[in-house]
Motif scaffolding. Structure first.
Motif, PDB file in Angstrom:
ATOM      1  N   GLU A  79      43.261  44.486  38.350  1.00  0.00           N
ATOM      2  CA  GLU A  79      44.560  44.524  38.709  1.00  0.00           C
ATOM      3  C   GLU A  79      44.576  43.059  39.496  1.00  0.00           C
ATOM      4  O   GLU A  79      45.945  42.629  39.421  1.00  0.00           O
ATOM      5  CB  GLU A  79      44.720  45.645  39.513  1.00  0.00           C
ATOM      6  CG  GLU A  79      44.967  47.017  38.492  1.00  0.00           C
ATOM      7  CD  GLU A  79      46.027  47.017  37.742  1.00  0.00           C
ATOM      8  OE1 GLU A  79      47.104  46.713  38.464  1.00  0.00           O
ATOM      9  OE2 GLU A  79      45.961  47.414  36.544  1.00  0.00           O
ATOM     10  N   GLU A  80      43.839  42.805  40.170  1.00  0.00           N
ATOM     11  CA  GLU A  80      44.094  41.785  41.005  1.00  0.00           C
ATOM     12  C   GLU A  80      44.304  40.257  40.207  1.00  0.00           C
ATOM     13  O   GLU A  80      43.628  40.057  39.233  1.00  0.00           O
ATOM     14  CB  GLU A  80      42.987  41.296  41.961  1.00  0.00           C
ATOM     15  CG  GLU A  80      42.354  42.532  42.732  1.00  0.00           C
ATOM     16  CD  GLU A  80      41.468  43.460  41.969  1.00  0.00           C
ATOM     17  OE1 GLU A  80      40.378  42.719  41.494  1.00  0.00           O
ATOM     18  OE2 GLU A  80      41.809  44.362  41.905  1.00  0.00           O
ATOM     19  N   TYR A  81      44.985  39.453  40.903  1.00  0.00           N
ATOM     20  CA  TYR A  81      45.266  38.106  40.398  1.00  0.00           C
ATOM     21  C   TYR A  81      43.993  37.345  40.883  1.00  0.00           C
ATOM     22  O   TYR A  81      43.626  37.259  42.064  1.00  0.00           O
ATOM     23  CB  TYR A  81      46.527  37.353  40.953  1.00  0.00           C
ATOM     24  CG  TYR A  81      47.688  38.080  40.199  1.00  0.00           C
ATOM     25  CD1 TYR A  81      48.084  37.508  38.991  1.00  0.00           C
ATOM     26  CD2 TYR A  81      48.499  39.259  40.617  1.00  0.00           C
ATOM     27  CE1 TYR A  81      49.295  37.825  38.222  1.00  0.00           C
ATOM     28  CE2 TYR A  81      49.371  39.612  39.833  1.00  0.00           C
ATOM     29  CZ  TYR A  81      49.818  39.184  38.696  1.00  0.00           C
ATOM     30  OH  TYR A  81      50.884  39.496  37.815  1.00  0.00           O
ATOM     31  N   SER A  82      43.595  36.343  40.054  1.00  0.00           N
ATOM     32  CA  SER A  82      42.533  35.484  40.499  1.00  0.00           C
ATOM     33  C   SER A  82      42.407  34.404  39.572  1.00  0.00           C
ATOM     34  O   SER A  82      43.123  34.382  38.249  1.00  0.00           O
ATOM     35  CB  SER A  82      41.079  36.092  40.296  1.00  0.00           C
ATOM     36  OG  SER A  82      40.607  36.494  39.186  1.00  0.00           O
ATOM     37  N   LEU A  83      41.931  33.442  39.852  1.00  0.00           N
ATOM     38  CA  LEU A  83      41.686  31.942  38.960  1.00  0.00           C
ATOM     39  C   LEU A  83      40.180  32.064  38.309  1.00  0.00           C
ATOM     40  O   LEU A  83      39.656  30.895  37.893  1.00  0.00           O
ATOM     41  CB  LEU A  83      41.743  30.619  40.028  1.00  0.00           C
ATOM     42  CG  LEU A  83      43.306  30.410  40.364  1.00  0.00           C
ATOM     43  CD1 LEU A  83      43.343  29.351  41.230  1.00  0.00           C
ATOM     44  CD2 LEU A  83      43.982  29.945  39.204  1.00  0.00           C
ATOM     45  N   THR A  84      39.495  33.145  38.415  1.00  0.00           N
ATOM     46  CA  THR A  84      38.224  33.136  37.698  1.00  0.00           C
ATOM     47  C   THR A  84      38.233  32.618  36.349  1.00  0.00           C
ATOM     48  O   THR A  84      37.192  31.983  36.140  1.00  0.00           O
ATOM     49  CB  THR A  84      37.772  34.612  37.856  1.00  0.00           C
ATOM     50  OG1 THR A  84      38.343  35.313  38.901  1.00  0.00           O
ATOM     51  CG2 THR A  84      36.346  34.650  37.952  1.00  0.00           C
ATOM     52  N   ASN A  85      39.191  33.237  35.578  1.00  0.00           N
ATOM     53  CA  ASN A  85      39.158  32.817  34.009  1.00  0.00           C
ATOM     54  C   ASN A  85      39.116  31.029  33.919  1.00  0.00           C
ATOM     55  O   ASN A  85      38.385  30.815  33.222  1.00  0.00           O
ATOM     56  CB  ASN A  85      40.080  33.541  33.471  1.00  0.00           C
ATOM     57  CG  ASN A  85      40.227  34.935  33.061  1.00  0.00           C
ATOM     58  OD1 ASN A  85      39.049  35.310  32.912  1.00  0.00           O
ATOM     59  ND2 ASN A  85      41.190  35.542  33.138  1.00  0.00           N
ATOM     60  N   TYR A  86      39.995  30.614  34.593  1.00  0.00           N
ATOM     61  CA  TYR A  86      40.257  29.130  34.628  1.00  0.00           C
ATOM     62  C   TYR A  86      38.974  28.347  35.218  1.00  0.00           C
ATOM     63  O   TYR A  86      38.264  27.593  34.554  1.00  0.00           O
ATOM     64  CB  TYR A  86      41.329  28.636  35.480  1.00  0.00           C
ATOM     65  CG  TYR A  86      42.642  28.969  35.009  1.00  0.00           C
ATOM     66  CD1 TYR A  86      43.274  28.168  33.903  1.00  0.00           C
ATOM     67  CD2 TYR A  86      43.318  30.149  35.095  1.00  0.00           C
ATOM     68  CE1 TYR A  86      44.526  28.617  33.169  1.00  0.00           C
ATOM     69  CE2 TYR A  86      44.611  30.574  34.516  1.00  0.00           C
ATOM     70  CZ  TYR A  86      45.000  29.632  33.555  1.00  0.00           C
ATOM     71  OH  TYR A  86      46.400  30.202  33.132  1.00  0.00           O
ATOM     72  N   GLU A  87      38.291  29.080  36.138  1.00  0.00           N
ATOM     73  CA  GLU A  87      37.068  28.528  36.810  1.00  0.00           C
ATOM     74  C   GLU A  87      36.090  28.504  35.552  1.00  0.00           C
ATOM     75  O   GLU A  87      35.224  27.590  35.359  1.00  0.00           O
ATOM     76  CB  GLU A  87      36.490  29.092  37.930  1.00  0.00           C
ATOM     77  CG  GLU A  87      37.280  28.743  39.270  1.00  0.00           C
ATOM     78  CD  GLU A  87      37.151  29.665  40.483  1.00  0.00           C
ATOM     79  OE1 GLU A  87      36.333  30.751  40.333  1.00  0.00           O
ATOM     80  OE2 GLU A  87      37.912  29.483  41.221  1.00  0.00           O
TER      81      GLU A  87
END
Lengths: 361, 315
Positions: free
Chosen positions: B73-81
């Protein structure tokens, strides 16, 4: 400067130019005049180097050019649609041949300025081509063709697309620039007026062949054949029969009228011929009365009247001339008199103005 | 003269009937809105696309929860990282961008002479032949064409048997990066020629003759006149080839056989094989942003070429 010897160009069986020979001196302005398909453009393209002659030689400055490509010839050319470079400024266009032909870099700007001035575009060098008017574009085109001081200037009907007023201005402008620089020039056109106005000499071409090469006035007053008589000026041709001819004079019968005229070559008696009379050389007078200065007078009837302001154009029917219909330009500076359709009149002409040509030439 | 609707031909009557219907439902005062009305279907299509993109952008900010295989559910930049850190992805990105640059360059170099010959030839038969050669590939389709290449470039294919016969040994092109590039160039060539032909047509032949008579040889004319004047077409063709290549899927799949995957293959795998929707979305967003930036920079530097319609035309 330029000499053509028996230059011929064939496309398959078709001869676009046949045995064309002429010579052009320093500073001379020559116009090749002819209808489309007469071979005039073919001749110009061969001189420029875009086409190779099938036979004959072209000499530039005394040397045969053979298959020398255009960029190795010293020829400036102004094209029909000008062919200016739209991605360059006016100055860029004029500098282009200088850069390509290896003029010293530091001389180019001054030279460009000089030629901009020559064509009266000083200060407009930074303009793009599409920012210039039609007349200004013409001037850029001629400056570009001349800036590298070519031995020869070729004009491929560059004035054809202009409206009449601008065309007449540019004719005089081209002539002025040409005389100022003294560059030998060959102009190609189908516009007889342009040929007469601009040229030192006119070559009339038809069917790939030279029909006459002469000074403009000679070509007009003494056309060499029926084609030239018909192509330059508005001429009435009246079918006639030759009665006798000698010493450049011929006596002919046009319908029931027997009269005399000039002929270039002796014509055999009885041969079918055509008598030619220019529209402005037919004089108009009152029915049944003599006409001043006319050697011949015949009765006629007005069939058409067109008022053009500076002149009135009539078509008249002359029963005595085999029922011929003649076109007459009447300038009438004295009377301001316009005839009515159906009016009986007299028409007349001077003996020297009637030219006789063999039929089918 | 009697004029009557009866005298009109059946087709004309139909057209005038349609006119009456139009006048009833779209009266004269609606005139200013006509342009927008025509635009509506296209706007709808784009809107759907934008909605999909929005969904994708949203997905790209949610990490995959390995325990449930759903996006968190949370927004994060993990995928881009992950995309930027994993060597696997950077290899694919570099490979794809490099391919797009190389293919664009080679295609333009090959397409220009083709377009030039097609436009300038005086013989109608030659022009027809070149046009057939141009449109034939469109009828064949990318997959069939790629298999055609397998026949020509394969281990026992036409090229290698010829090379062997000449005593030169064999080259391996199938399932290699150069093989993918060859396939892509051939695929892009017709597009580039089609976009260049109008640009060459717009240059009057007289201009080339003029350049020649002014002292420029053929190559000088090409460089100083022909290329600058056809620049709009070159820009348009370059942009189209670049964007088509950078997003291509089929050619690297078939010609590369898994050795030379492009970004699109990785996105596909992420969505449909490994279920990493978030990661694939991030990759897709980066691809769209990257390609858009390149196109934007090109347009800013050299103009929109023939892709931009403007009232002022080249004379």
């Amino acid at each position: 400067m330029v000499r053509l010897d028996g230059v011929t160009k064939r496309f398959g069986d078709v001869a676009a130019a046949e045995d064309v020979s002429f010579e052009l001196g320093q500073g001379e302005f020559l116009t090749i005049l002819g209808p489309s398909g007469s071979g005039k453009t073919t001749v110009l393209r061969m001189i420029a180097g875009f086409m190779e002659p099938t036979a004959g030689t072209i000499l530039l400055g005394g040397r045969p050019v053979g298959a020398l490509p255009p960029h190795r010839r010293s020829i400036g050319m102004v094209f029909q649609r000008l062919a200016l470079f739209p991605h360059m400024t006016a100055a860029g266009n004029i500098a282009y041949p200088l850069r390509m032909r290896g003029f010293p870099r530091d001389e180019i700007p001054a030279r460009v300025e000089r030629y901009l001035g020559l064509v009266q575009l000083a200060g407009l060098g930074d303009r793009r081509i599409h920012e210039l008017s039609g007349g200004q574009q013409q001037r850029v085109a001629i400056a570009r063709a001349l800036s590298f001081e070519p031995d020869l200037l070729l004009l491929d009907e560059p004035l054809a697309s202009l409206d009449r007023k601008l065309r007449e201005d540019m004719q005089l402008e081209f002539r002025r620039i040409q005389q100022e620089l003294g560059v030998a020039t060959i102009n190609v056109t189908h516009d007889q007026r342009e040929a007469l106005v601009m040229s030192d000499r006119v070559i009339v071409m038809d069917g790939g062949r030279i029909q006459q090469a002469a000074a403009p006035e000679t070509a007009y007053r003494l056309p060499a054949n029926r084609f030239v008589a018909g192509f330059i000026g508005v001429t009435n041709f009246l079918p006639c029969a030759v009665r006798r001819s000698a010493d450049g004079e011929a006596e002919v019968a046009i319908g029931d009228t027997v009269c005399a005229g000039r002929c270039a070559a002796p014509l055999p008696a009885g041969a079918p011929a055509e008598a030619a009379l220019r529209a402005e050389q037919v004089l108009l007078g009152e029915a049944g009365q003599p006409i001043a200065h006319a050697d011949m007078v015949v009765p006629a009837t007005v069939t058409e009247v067109i008022f053009e302001g500076d002149r009135v154009v009539y078509a008249v029917h002359a029963a005595g001339l085999g029922g011929a219909l003649l076109r007459i330009f009447d300038h009438d500076p004295l009377h301001h008199k316009t005839r009515r359709i159906g009016e009986d009149v007299a028409i007349g002409w001077k003996r020297r103005d009637l030219m006789v040509f063999p039929r089918d030439t | 003269m009697t004029t009557s609707a009866r005298n009109r031909s059946p087709l004309l009557r139909l057209l005038f009937a349609a006119e009456a219907v139009r006048a009833a439902i779209w009266p004269q005062r609606m005139r200013p809105a006509t342009g927008w009305a025509f635009l509506l279907p296209a706007v709808l299509l784009v809107a759907i696309l934008v909605a999909g993109m929005a969904y994708m952008v949203d997905a790209s900010f949610h990490e995959l929860d390995r325990s449930t295989f759903r996006l968190t559910e949370e927004y994060s930049l993990t995928n881009y990282e992950t995309v930027l850190e994993r060597p696997f992805y950077s290899t694919i990105i570099i490979r794809t961008v490099l391919a797009a640059v190389i293919v664009t360059a080679i295609t333009l170099v090959l397409a220009f002479p083709y377009a030039y010959a097609m436009v300038r030839t005086k013989r109608a038969a030659t022009r027809k032949l070149l046009l057939i050669g141009l449109f034939l590939p469109f009828f064949i389709g990318q997959v069939v064409r790629a298999y055609g290449w397998l026949i020509v470039l394969g281990q026992e294919g036409l090229l290698n048997s010829t090379l062997t016969w000449m005593g030169l040994g064999t080259v391996k092109l199938i399932y290699t990066y150069p093989g993918v590039l060859i396939g892509l160039v051939q695929y892009m060539l017709p597009f580039a020629v089609l976009m260049l032909a109008p640009a060459v047509t717009a240059v009057p032949e007289e201009v080339e003759l003029a350049s020649d008579s002014l002292g420029a040889g053929w190559f000088a004319t090409l460089w100083h006149v022909l290329l600058p004047m056809t620049k709009p077409g070159l820009v348009a063709a370059g942009v189209v080839v670049f964007t088509l290549t950078i997003t291509d899927y089929a050619m690297p799949e078939i010609m590369g056989g898994g050795t030379s995957d492009f970004i699109a293959s990785a996105i596909y795998d992420g969505y449909f094989s490994t279920d990493e929707q978030g990661l694939s979305s991030a990759l897709a967003v980066l691809l769209v942003l990257g390609a858009t930036t390149v196109v934007g920079v090109v347009f800013a530097l050299v103009g929109v070429g023939t892709l931009g319609y403007s009232a002022r035309r080249l004379r």
